[in-house]
Each structure stands twice: as structure tokens, then as C-alpha cells.
Design a protein around this motif. Structure first.
Motif, short mmCIF file in Angstrom:
data_model
loop_
_atom_site.label_atom_id
_atom_site.label_comp_id
_atom_site.label_asym_id
_atom_site.label_seq_id
_atom_site.Cartn_x
_atom_site.Cartn_y
_atom_site.Cartn_z
N GLU A 12 0.82 -1.21 0.00
CA GLU A 12 0.00 0.00 0.00
C GLU A 12 0.86 1.27 0.00
O GLU A 12 0.55 2.24 -0.69
CB GLU A 12 -0.95 0.00 1.21
N VAL A 13 1.96 1.24 0.75
CA VAL A 13 2.88 2.38 0.76
C VAL A 13 3.55 2.52 -0.60
O VAL A 13 3.71 3.63 -1.13
CB VAL A 13 3.92 2.26 1.89
N ALA A 14 3.92 1.40 -1.21
CA ALA A 14 4.53 1.43 -2.54
C ALA A 14 3.57 2.08 -3.54
O ALA A 14 3.98 2.94 -4.33
CB ALA A 14 4.90 0.02 -2.98
N ASP A 15 2.31 1.70 -3.49
CA ASP A 15 1.31 2.29 -4.37
C ASP A 15 1.15 3.79 -4.09
O ASP A 15 1.06 4.61 -5.00
CB ASP A 15 -0.03 1.60 -4.22
N ARG A 16 1.13 4.14 -2.82
CA ARG A 16 0.95 5.53 -2.39
C ARG A 16 2.11 6.41 -2.87
O ARG A 16 1.91 7.55 -3.28
CB ARG A 16 0.85 5.55 -0.87
N LEU A 17 3.34 5.88 -2.81
CA LEU A 17 4.53 6.64 -3.21
C LEU A 17 4.91 6.41 -4.66
O LEU A 17 5.88 7.00 -5.15
CB LEU A 17 5.71 6.27 -2.30
N GLN A 18 4.19 5.51 -5.33
CA GLN A 18 4.44 5.17 -6.73
C GLN A 18 5.86 4.63 -6.93
O GLN A 18 6.60 5.07 -7.81
CB GLN A 18 4.16 6.37 -7.64
N VAL A 19 6.22 3.69 -6.06
CA VAL A 19 7.50 3.00 -6.14
C VAL A 19 7.25 1.51 -5.93
O VAL A 19 6.13 1.09 -5.65
CB VAL A 19 8.52 3.53 -5.09
N SER A 20 8.28 0.70 -6.03
CA SER A 20 8.13 -0.74 -5.80
C SER A 20 8.22 -1.05 -4.31
O SER A 20 8.78 -0.26 -3.53
CB SER A 20 9.24 -1.50 -6.54
N PRO A 21 7.70 -2.21 -3.89
CA PRO A 21 7.85 -2.62 -2.49
C PRO A 21 9.32 -2.72 -2.07
O PRO A 21 9.66 -2.41 -0.92
CB PRO A 21 7.15 -3.98 -2.44
N THR A 22 10.19 -3.13 -2.98
CA THR A 22 11.62 -3.20 -2.67
C THR A 22 12.16 -1.81 -2.36
O THR A 22 12.94 -1.62 -1.41
CB THR A 22 12.40 -3.81 -3.84
N THR A 23 11.73 -0.81 -3.12
CA THR A 23 12.15 0.57 -2.87
C THR A 23 11.64 1.05 -1.52
O THR A 23 12.36 1.75 -0.80
CB THR A 23 11.68 1.50 -4.00
N VAL A 24 10.43 0.66 -1.15
CA VAL A 24 9.90 1.04 0.17
C VAL A 24 10.81 0.50 1.26
O VAL A 24 11.19 1.23 2.19
CB VAL A 24 8.45 0.53 0.37
#
Length: 109
Positions: A12-24
Motif C-alpha cells: 500500500e505504501v509502494a502504491d501511495r509513493l508510486q515505487v516498488s515494495p523493494t524501494t519502500v
């Protein structure tokens, strides 16, 4: 009346920040993205993620996802804490700078 905090998943944070889960996960480890561990899983508070992203100039934060009252309560608490914080001494400021890596720690005797 007690408030409940809704935690976001890494996805959900990845979607919110428009990045991948790995980047999160990388942002948590290297850039101080606020997180909580529940067991072996990362969980995030939406208002904290939004504030972190805004402080870094991110335009990808979905501000409509965080209720205004939650954000306002969070800001009011931060303002209250800052306003009531004691003034730091020069020695305390030097120690903070040293811990944050901007100056060497001076040894006191």
C-alpha cells in the motif's frame, strides 16, 4: 474518544509513493521512512508516510487517502511538542551534530 490508527502494508505504501515494495524497504533502511514492525512485517501509518514524503518534496503522495482530521491532529501534536520543548544547550547541540554526522564528538573531562 480514542482514535484508532490504520496501518498500511508495504504494498500500500509502494502504491501511495508510486515505487516498488523493494524501494519502500530501501527507503526504510536508508532514508528514515517511518515504520513499525509487527512480527516480521513492516507496517506504516498513512499520516507519517505522507509527512515524510512531503518533507522530501514528493508529489506522488495521495493526500486524499489520509483523513484531514488525522493529519490535523498529528500536526497539532507536533506543534505542541516543539512549543514545549526546552532550549538546547550548546553542548547538547554539538552532541546532536556529532551523532548526526556533521561534526566530531568533543571529549569532555
Amino acid at each position: 474518544m480514542p482514535t484508532t490508527t490504520t496501518y498500511l502494508t508495504t504494498r500500500e505504501v509502494a502504491d501511495r509513493l508510486q515505487v516498488s515494495p523493494t524501494t519502500v524497504r530501501t527507503l526504510v533502511a536508508t532514508k528514515g521512512l517511518p515504520t513499525y514492525r509487527l512480527g516480521n512485517r513492516l507496517r506504516f501509518v498513512a499520516a507519517e508516510v505522507d509527512a515524510w514524503a512531503r518533507a522530501r518534496g514528493s508529489r506522488s503522495v495521495d493526500t486524499a487517502a489520509a483523513p484531514a482530521s488525522e493529519t490535523d491532529d498529528y500536526r497539532a501534536e507536533i506543534i505542541r511538542l516543539v512549543d514545549t520543548a526546552p532550549t538546547l544547550t550548546a553542548a547538547q547541540c554539538d552532541l546532536i551534530r556529532a551523532v548526526l554526522g556533521s561534526a566530531p564528538v568533543a571529549q569532555t573531562q
